[in-house]
Design a protein around this motif. Structure first.
Motif, PDB file in Angstrom:
ATOM      1  N   CYS A   1      17.771   3.903  14.507  1.00  0.00           N
ATOM      2  CA  CYS A   1      17.000   5.070  14.085  1.00  0.00           C
ATOM      3  C   CYS A   1      15.691   4.632  13.442  1.00  0.00           C
ATOM      4  CB  CYS A   1      17.794   5.923  13.096  1.00  0.00           C
ATOM      5  SG  CYS A   1      19.159   6.820  13.842  1.00  0.00           S
ATOM      6  N   LEU A   2      14.603   5.220  13.896  1.00  0.00           N
ATOM      7  CA  LEU A   2      13.282   5.009  13.321  1.00  0.00           C
ATOM      8  C   LEU A   2      12.937   6.268  12.540  1.00  0.00           C
ATOM      9  CD1 LEU A   2      13.482   3.215  15.952  1.00  0.00           C
ATOM     10  CD2 LEU A   2      10.983   3.376  16.079  1.00  0.00           C
ATOM     11  N   LEU A   3      12.726   6.130  11.233  1.00  0.00           N
ATOM     12  CA  LEU A   3      12.418   7.257  10.362  1.00  0.00           C
ATOM     13  C   LEU A   3      10.959   7.132   9.918  1.00  0.00           C
ATOM     14  CD1 LEU A   3      15.654   7.293   8.157  1.00  0.00           C
ATOM     15  CD2 LEU A   3      15.272   8.286  10.414  1.00  0.00           C
TER      16      LEU A   3
ATOM     17  N   GLN B   1       0.829  -1.219   0.000  1.00  0.00           N
ATOM     18  CA  GLN B   1       0.000   0.000   0.000  1.00  0.00           C
ATOM     19  C   GLN B   1       0.862   1.267   0.000  1.00  0.00           C
ATOM     20  OE1 GLN B   1      -2.489  -0.498   3.493  1.00  0.00           O
ATOM     21  NE2 GLN B   1      -4.010  -1.634   2.324  1.00  0.00           N
ATOM     22  N   ASP B   2       2.053   1.170  -0.571  1.00  0.00           N
ATOM     23  CA  ASP B   2       2.956   2.321  -0.677  1.00  0.00           C
ATOM     24  C   ASP B   2       3.351   2.884   0.676  1.00  0.00           C
ATOM     25  OD1 ASP B   2       2.889   2.206  -3.485  1.00  0.00           O
ATOM     26  OD2 ASP B   2       1.027   3.353  -3.540  1.00  0.00           O
ATOM     27  N   ALA B   3       3.364   2.050   1.706  1.00  0.00           N
ATOM     28  CA  ALA B   3       3.810   2.519   3.023  1.00  0.00           C
ATOM     29  C   ALA B   3       5.280   2.888   2.958  1.00  0.00           C
ATOM     30  CB  ALA B   3       3.576   1.443   4.075  1.00  0.00           C
ATOM     31  N   GLU B   4       5.656   3.975   3.646  1.00  0.00           N
ATOM     32  CA  GLU B   4       7.028   4.471   3.631  1.00  0.00           C
ATOM     33  C   GLU B   4       7.537   4.668   5.046  1.00  0.00           C
ATOM     34  OE1 GLU B   4       6.907   7.080  -0.515  1.00  0.00           O
ATOM     35  OE2 GLU B   4       6.426   8.035   1.398  1.00  0.00           O
ATOM     36  N   GLY B   5       8.811   4.380   5.238  1.00  0.00           N
ATOM     37  CA  GLY B   5       9.447   4.551   6.532  1.00  0.00           C
ATOM     38  C   GLY B   5      10.714   3.723   6.561  1.00  0.00           C
ATOM     39  N   ALA B   6      11.473   3.827   7.646  1.00  0.00           N
ATOM     40  CA  ALA B   6      12.738   3.101   7.698  1.00  0.00           C
ATOM     41  C   ALA B   6      13.150   2.805   9.130  1.00  0.00           C
ATOM     42  CB  ALA B   6      13.841   3.902   7.000  1.00  0.00           C
ATOM     43  N   PHE B   7      13.876   1.708   9.268  1.00  0.00           N
ATOM     44  CA  PHE B   7      14.589   1.364  10.497  1.00  0.00           C
ATOM     45  C   PHE B   7      16.062   1.206  10.112  1.00  0.00           C
ATOM     46  CE2 PHE B   7      10.295  -0.023  11.296  1.00  0.00           C
ATOM     47  CZ  PHE B   7      10.082   0.232  12.648  1.00  0.00           C
ATOM     48  N   GLU B   8      16.936   1.831  10.868  1.00  0.00           N
ATOM     49  CA  GLU B   8      18.365   1.761  10.589  1.00  0.00           C
ATOM     50  C   GLU B   8      19.123   1.332  11.842  1.00  0.00           C
ATOM     51  OE1 GLU B   8      18.786   5.483   7.450  1.00  0.00           O
ATOM     52  OE2 GLU B   8      18.975   5.882   9.608  1.00  0.00           O
TER      53      GLU B   8
ATOM     54  N   GLU C   1      11.522  12.476   0.196  1.00  0.00           N
ATOM     55  CA  GLU C   1      10.803  11.216   0.421  1.00  0.00           C
ATOM     56  C   GLU C   1       9.604  11.366   1.350  1.00  0.00           C
ATOM     57  OE1 GLU C   1      11.373   8.771  -1.315  1.00  0.00           O
ATOM     58  OE2 GLU C   1      13.496   8.691  -1.885  1.00  0.00           O
ATOM     59  N   GLY C   2       9.381  12.554   1.875  1.00  0.00           N
ATOM     60  CA  GLY C   2       8.229  12.759   2.754  1.00  0.00           C
ATOM     61  C   GLY C   2       8.426  12.274   4.172  1.00  0.00           C
ATOM     62  N   LEU C   3       9.691  12.098   4.599  1.00  0.00           N
ATOM     63  CA  LEU C   3       9.972  11.710   5.980  1.00  0.00           C
ATOM     64  C   LEU C   3       9.885  12.940   6.872  1.00  0.00           C
ATOM     65  CD1 LEU C   3      13.033   9.367   5.346  1.00  0.00           C
ATOM     66  CD2 LEU C   3      10.655   8.697   5.771  1.00  0.00           C
ATOM     67  N   ASN C   4       9.227  12.805   8.020  1.00  0.00           N
ATOM     68  CA  ASN C   4       9.009  14.009   8.838  1.00  0.00           C
ATOM     69  C   ASN C   4       9.483  13.908  10.276  1.00  0.00           C
ATOM     70  OD1 ASN C   4       7.049  12.273   9.794  1.00  0.00           O
ATOM     71  ND2 ASN C   4       5.323  13.661   9.440  1.00  0.00           N
ATOM     72  N   ALA C   5       9.883  12.722  10.748  1.00  0.00           N
ATOM     73  CA  ALA C   5      10.353  12.594  12.134  1.00  0.00           C
ATOM     74  C   ALA C   5      11.337  11.444  12.232  1.00  0.00           C
ATOM     75  CB  ALA C   5       9.180  12.369  13.085  1.00  0.00           C
ATOM     76  N   ALA C   6      12.309  11.591  13.120  1.00  0.00           N
ATOM     77  CA  ALA C   6      13.307  10.538  13.328  1.00  0.00           C
ATOM     78  C   ALA C   6      13.603  10.403  14.811  1.00  0.00           C
ATOM     79  CB  ALA C   6      14.594  10.847  12.564  1.00  0.00           C
TER      80      ALA C   6
ATOM     81  N   ALA D   1       4.835  11.035   7.008  1.00  0.00           N
ATOM     82  CA  ALA D   1       3.476  11.510   7.249  1.00  0.00           C
ATOM     83  C   ALA D   1       2.457  10.546   6.655  1.00  0.00           C
ATOM     84  CB  ALA D   1       3.299  12.902   6.643  1.00  0.00           C
ATOM     85  N   ARG D   2       2.816   9.905   5.563  1.00  0.00           N
ATOM     86  CA  ARG D   2       1.887   8.998   4.883  1.00  0.00           C
ATOM     87  C   ARG D   2       1.612   7.748   5.708  1.00  0.00           C
ATOM     88  NH1 ARG D   2      -0.069   7.826  -0.122  1.00  0.00           N
ATOM     89  NH2 ARG D   2      -0.426   5.636  -0.591  1.00  0.00           N
ATOM     90  N   SER D   3       2.664   7.185   6.303  1.00  0.00           N
ATOM     91  CA  SER D   3       2.518   5.936   7.066  1.00  0.00           C
ATOM     92  C   SER D   3       3.442   5.986   8.275  1.00  0.00           C
ATOM     93  CB  SER D   3       2.848   4.734   6.181  1.00  0.00           C
ATOM     94  OG  SER D   3       4.081   4.943   5.502  1.00  0.00           O
ATOM     95  N   PRO D   4       3.096   6.771   9.273  1.00  0.00           N
ATOM     96  CA  PRO D   4       3.990   6.954  10.429  1.00  0.00           C
ATOM     97  C   PRO D   4       4.235   5.668  11.201  1.00  0.00           C
ATOM     98  CG  PRO D   4       1.815   7.870  10.882  1.00  0.00           C
ATOM     99  CD  PRO D   4       1.836   7.511   9.427  1.00  0.00           C
ATOM    100  N   ILE D   5       5.479   5.499  11.652  1.00  0.00           N
ATOM    101  CA  ILE D   5       5.777   4.394  12.565  1.00  0.00           C
ATOM    102  C   ILE D   5       4.981   4.579  13.842  1.00  0.00           C
ATOM    103  CG2 ILE D   5       7.607   3.375  13.972  1.00  0.00           C
ATOM    104  CD1 ILE D   5       9.508   3.951  11.628  1.00  0.00           C
ATOM    105  N   ALA D   6       4.829   5.831  14.264  1.00  0.00           N
ATOM    106  CA  ALA D   6       3.952   6.201  15.372  1.00  0.00           C
ATOM    107  C   ALA D   6       3.455   7.611  15.110  1.00  0.00           C
ATOM    108  CB  ALA D   6       4.688   6.135  16.703  1.00  0.00           C
ATOM    109  N   SER D   7       2.197   7.870  15.440  1.00  0.00           N
ATOM    110  CA  SER D   7       1.654   9.211  15.248  1.00  0.00           C
ATOM    111  C   SER D   7       2.123  10.174  16.321  1.00  0.00           C
ATOM    112  CB  SER D   7       0.118   9.145  15.244  1.00  0.00           C
ATOM    113  OG  SER D   7      -0.351   8.355  14.176  1.00  0.00           O
TER     114      SER D   7
END
Length: 323
Positions: free
Chosen positions: A212-214, A114-121, A190-195, A217-223
């Motif tokens: 690091c949790l990136l 579903q085009d979810a975006e985010g990252a774990f590093e 990429e639309g990343l808004n919080a880390a 806004a589209r699919s936040p790891i946490a709101s």
């Protein structure tokens, strides 16, 4: 109820689990979890247990270090058939260490459909005593992931380097314009808004890695992301936690009350994690967060995690994730 922007459209993290040692100390069992509406995933996980080195939680327990697993439908993930049925793709396990013993392992189980975006590093020290990328999961962020492979962070540089030097979690919002985030241009594109950066220690004086949790806004790891730290005791000598930093996305009206709170042991997700000296996950965050439970329910924010960070035996901070 006031929102400053549209609510999320996709969901990256499908479940957050907390695995803790049983009474024998020989196996990890499910202590708590946040599964949302994934009843099949919940029921298929409740009876599971892992010995040292077994499965995703057991590997993090054995290594006392974060573990990234890119394909949950493969053999190393002991719930591979379940992952295939419910559509899980990848996961990361993060150990919580207290007095250099594993107090719990938190697993984030993800679905980048579903085009979810985010990252774990996972950033670890290299031979030049810099932090280099040693493990990662970039959900639909291939370009950002490629750039990150070539980035290194000396101590005190960038988010990982500052987490390393401060020995405490660090939160950065508005990534696209932040001077604290060295990859701001890529984050903006990429639309990343919080880390959020979490330190993992190999000893009270040595850092093993920075996770690091990136979040997007589209699919936040946490709101809602908060970092609570120990405050000076009050006039009666009572210990408490106060809010050091926070990111609320579109739910900014949660901020004023939180900034004024002093949490005692057992109060809220942060206070409960402090009380138990271990991570806590829930599907009923409003029940934990009674002071703001009604507002969380109105926003549909139900899942939560409290994650304590210790330097040796000293509590450095408690991170809360609510979504």
């Amino acid at each position: 109820m006031t929102l400053t922007s549209a609510p999320p459209k996709a969901k990256l993290v499908r479940a957050i689990e907390v695995w803790r040692c049983d009474d024998s100390g020989q196996r990890l069992t499910l202590a708590s979890g946040a599964y949302g509406d994934d009843d099949e995933l919940r029921s298929g996980s409740e009876s599971m247990s892992f010995c040292l080195g077994e499965g995703l939680p057991g590997m993090a327990w054995r290594d006392r270090s974060p573990v990234v697993m890119h394909d949950l439908q493969a053999g190393e993930f002991l719930r591979a058939e379940l992952a295939e049925r419910v559509g899980l793709s990848s996961g990361i396990a993060v150990p919580c260490l207290h007095r250099q013993q594993v107090a719990g392992v938190v697993t984030f189980l993800c679905d980048h459909g579903q085009d979810a975006e985010g990252a774990f590093e996972v950033w670890r020290r290299n031979q030049r005593d810099e932090l280099a990328l040693s493990g990662s999961y970039y959900a639909n962020l291939d370009r950002f992931g490629l750039i990150s492979q070539y980035v290194k962070f000396p101590k005190r540089a960038g988010l990982p380097g500052k987490v390393w030097s401060e020995q405490s979690p660090k939160l950065v919002g508005n990534l696209g314009s932040s001077k604290e985030f060295m990859r701001a241009a890529g984050a903006r594109a990429e639309g990343l808004n919080a880390a959020l950066g979490l330190p993992i220690f190999s000893s009270p004086l040595e850092i093993d890695s920075v996770v690091c949790l990136l979040s997007s806004a589209r699919s936040p790891i946490a709101s809602v992301i908060e970092v609570w730290t120990p405050a000076e005791p009050d006039d009666e000598g009572t210990d408490s936690l106060t809010l050091r930093s926070a990111f609320y996305g579109p739910y900014v009206d949660l901020a004023p009350a939180a900034s004024q709170r002093r949490l005692s042991r057992g109060e809220g997700l942060a206070g409960r994690a402090w009380q138990e000296m271990a991570p806590v996950a829930t599907d009923d965050a409003p029940a934990f967060e009674t002071a703001r439970g009604r507002r969380l329910s109105e926003y549909g924010l139900s899942t939560g995690l409290g994650f304590p960070v210790f330097v040796g035996e000293r509590l450095a901070a408690v991170v809360t994730l609510i979504g």
